[in-house]
Design a protein around this motif. Structure first.
Motif, PDB file in Angstrom:
ATOM      1  N   LEU A  67       0.934  -0.984   0.000  1.00 26.52           N
ATOM      2  CA  LEU A  67      -0.067   0.288  -0.035  1.00 26.52           C
ATOM      3  C   LEU A  67       0.849   1.184   0.156  1.00 26.52           C
ATOM      4  O   LEU A  67       1.937   1.262   0.485  1.00 26.52           O
ATOM      5  N   VAL A  68       0.421   2.429  -0.565  1.00 24.47           N
ATOM      6  CA  VAL A  68       0.961   3.624  -0.409  1.00 24.47           C
ATOM      7  C   VAL A  68       0.996   4.322   0.897  1.00 24.47           C
ATOM      8  O   VAL A  68      -0.113   4.372   1.507  1.00 24.47           O
ATOM      9  N   TRP A  69       2.164   4.822   1.138  1.00 23.60           N
ATOM     10  CA  TRP A  69       2.055   5.608   2.413  1.00 23.60           C
ATOM     11  C   TRP A  69       2.318   7.205   2.133  1.00 23.60           C
ATOM     12  O   TRP A  69       2.943   7.469   1.424  1.00 23.60           O
ATOM     13  N   THR A  70       1.823   8.020   2.978  1.00 19.87           N
ATOM     14  CA  THR A  70       1.873   9.256   2.867  1.00 19.87           C
ATOM     15  C   THR A  70       3.177   9.769   3.509  1.00 19.87           C
ATOM     16  O   THR A  70       3.744   9.203   4.237  1.00 19.87           O
ATOM     17  N   ASP A  71       3.444  11.171   3.363  1.00 18.19           N
ATOM     18  CA  ASP A  71       4.821  11.687   3.744  1.00 18.19           C
ATOM     19  C   ASP A  71       4.818  11.786   5.061  1.00 18.19           C
ATOM     20  O   ASP A  71       5.843  11.919   5.694  1.00 18.19           O
ATOM     21  N   ASP A  72       3.687  11.942   5.880  1.00 18.99           N
ATOM     22  CA  ASP A  72       3.549  11.950   7.228  1.00 18.99           C
ATOM     23  C   ASP A  72       3.590  10.459   7.858  1.00 18.99           C
ATOM     24  O   ASP A  72       3.086  10.559   9.049  1.00 18.99           O
ATOM     25  N   LYS A  74       1.373   7.882   7.237  1.00 15.58           N
ATOM     26  CA  LYS A  74      -0.265   7.108   7.365  1.00 15.58           C
ATOM     27  C   LYS A  74      -0.335   6.215   6.118  1.00 15.58           C
ATOM     28  O   LYS A  74       0.093   6.877   5.022  1.00 15.58           O
ATOM     29  N   ARG A  75      -1.034   5.050   6.506  1.00 17.17           N
ATOM     30  CA  ARG A  75      -0.954   4.053   5.168  1.00 17.17           C
ATOM     31  C   ARG A  75      -2.292   4.682   4.625  1.00 17.17           C
ATOM     32  O   ARG A  75      -3.264   5.157   5.175  1.00 17.17           O
ATOM     33  N   THR A  76      -2.479   4.420   3.148  1.00 17.15           N
ATOM     34  CA  THR A  76      -3.634   4.968   2.577  1.00 17.15           C
ATOM     35  C   THR A  76      -4.102   3.423   1.989  1.00 17.15           C
ATOM     36  O   THR A  76      -3.505   2.401   2.204  1.00 17.15           O
ATOM     37  N   GLU A  77      -5.324   3.400   1.347  1.00 16.13           N
ATOM     38  CA  GLU A  77      -5.882   2.363   0.889  1.00 16.13           C
ATOM     39  C   GLU A  77      -5.466   2.051  -0.493  1.00 16.13           C
ATOM     40  O   GLU A  77      -5.866   1.162  -1.179  1.00 16.13           O
ATOM     41  N   GLU A  78      -4.436   2.887  -1.044  1.00 10.34           N
ATOM     42  CA  GLU A  78      -4.233   3.066  -2.442  1.00 10.34           C
ATOM     43  C   GLU A  78      -3.046   1.754  -2.817  1.00 10.34           C
ATOM     44  O   GLU A  78      -2.037   1.788  -2.193  1.00 10.34           O
ATOM     45  N   VAL A  79      -3.139   1.032  -3.749  1.00 12.73           N
ATOM     46  CA  VAL A  79      -1.997  -0.044  -4.036  1.00 12.73           C
ATOM     47  C   VAL A  79      -0.904   0.373  -4.564  1.00 12.73           C
ATOM     48  O   VAL A  79      -1.177   1.053  -5.829  1.00 12.73           O
ATOM     49  N   ALA A  80       0.113   0.184  -4.023  1.00 12.06           N
ATOM     50  CA  ALA A  80       1.335   0.587  -4.932  1.00 12.06           C
ATOM     51  C   ALA A  80       2.078  -0.742  -5.811  1.00 12.06           C
ATOM     52  O   ALA A  80       2.593  -0.540  -6.481  1.00 12.06           O
TER      53      ALA A  80
END
Length: 136
Positions: A67-72, A74-80
């Motif tokens: 999953l994609v992680w934000t710069d701060d 936090k995990r998102t639900e977007e698949v990397a």
């Protein structure tokens, strides 16, 4: 006596320039870079680690979703991407990343990786492929 300051600019993780300043002027020097180091995925890097003439086996019982992680942080639900582990004689098990969801081959089945590429980052090697097929 000169009062000097040394600094550098970084481009993509590699040192690009060395700045040396004294009280009267600023001098820029290009820093020596290594040759023949690819900074992108390539077939040439993959064949340094995984041999084409030896079979590759699936050692995963499930597909890992990255999953994609934000710069701060936090995990998102977007698949990397998706990750499956493989092994080859003489090589430790290695992960291969896929952009699209691959079908999971049966455990310990011999496979062929479509367009296998690798990249070296520091002392690590990362692999990616477009697909995986069971060898019959």
């Amino acid at each position: 006596m000169m009062n000097c300051h040394v600094g550098c600019k970084q481009y993509g993780g590699w040192v690009g320039e060395l700045l040396i300043a004294d009280t009267t002027n600023l001098t820029r020097y290009k820093v020596m870079k290594t040759k023949n180091i690819k900074s992108s995925y390539s077939l040439e890097t993959a064949v340094k680690y995984v041999q084409d003439d030896k079979p590759i086996y699936n050692v995963s019982s499930e597909i890992e979703t990255q999953l994609v992680w934000t710069d701060d942080g936090k995990r998102t639900e977007e698949v990397a991407g998706y990750k499956i582990y493989f092994s080859q004689e003489g090589v430790n098990p290695f992960a291969v990343k896929f952009a699209k969801m691959p079908s999971l081959p049966p455990f310990l089945s011999e496979v062929k990786l479509d367009n296998l590429e690798a990249i070296e980052i520091r002392s690590n090697v990362y692999f990616r492929a477009e697909g995986v097929r069971v060898v019959k």
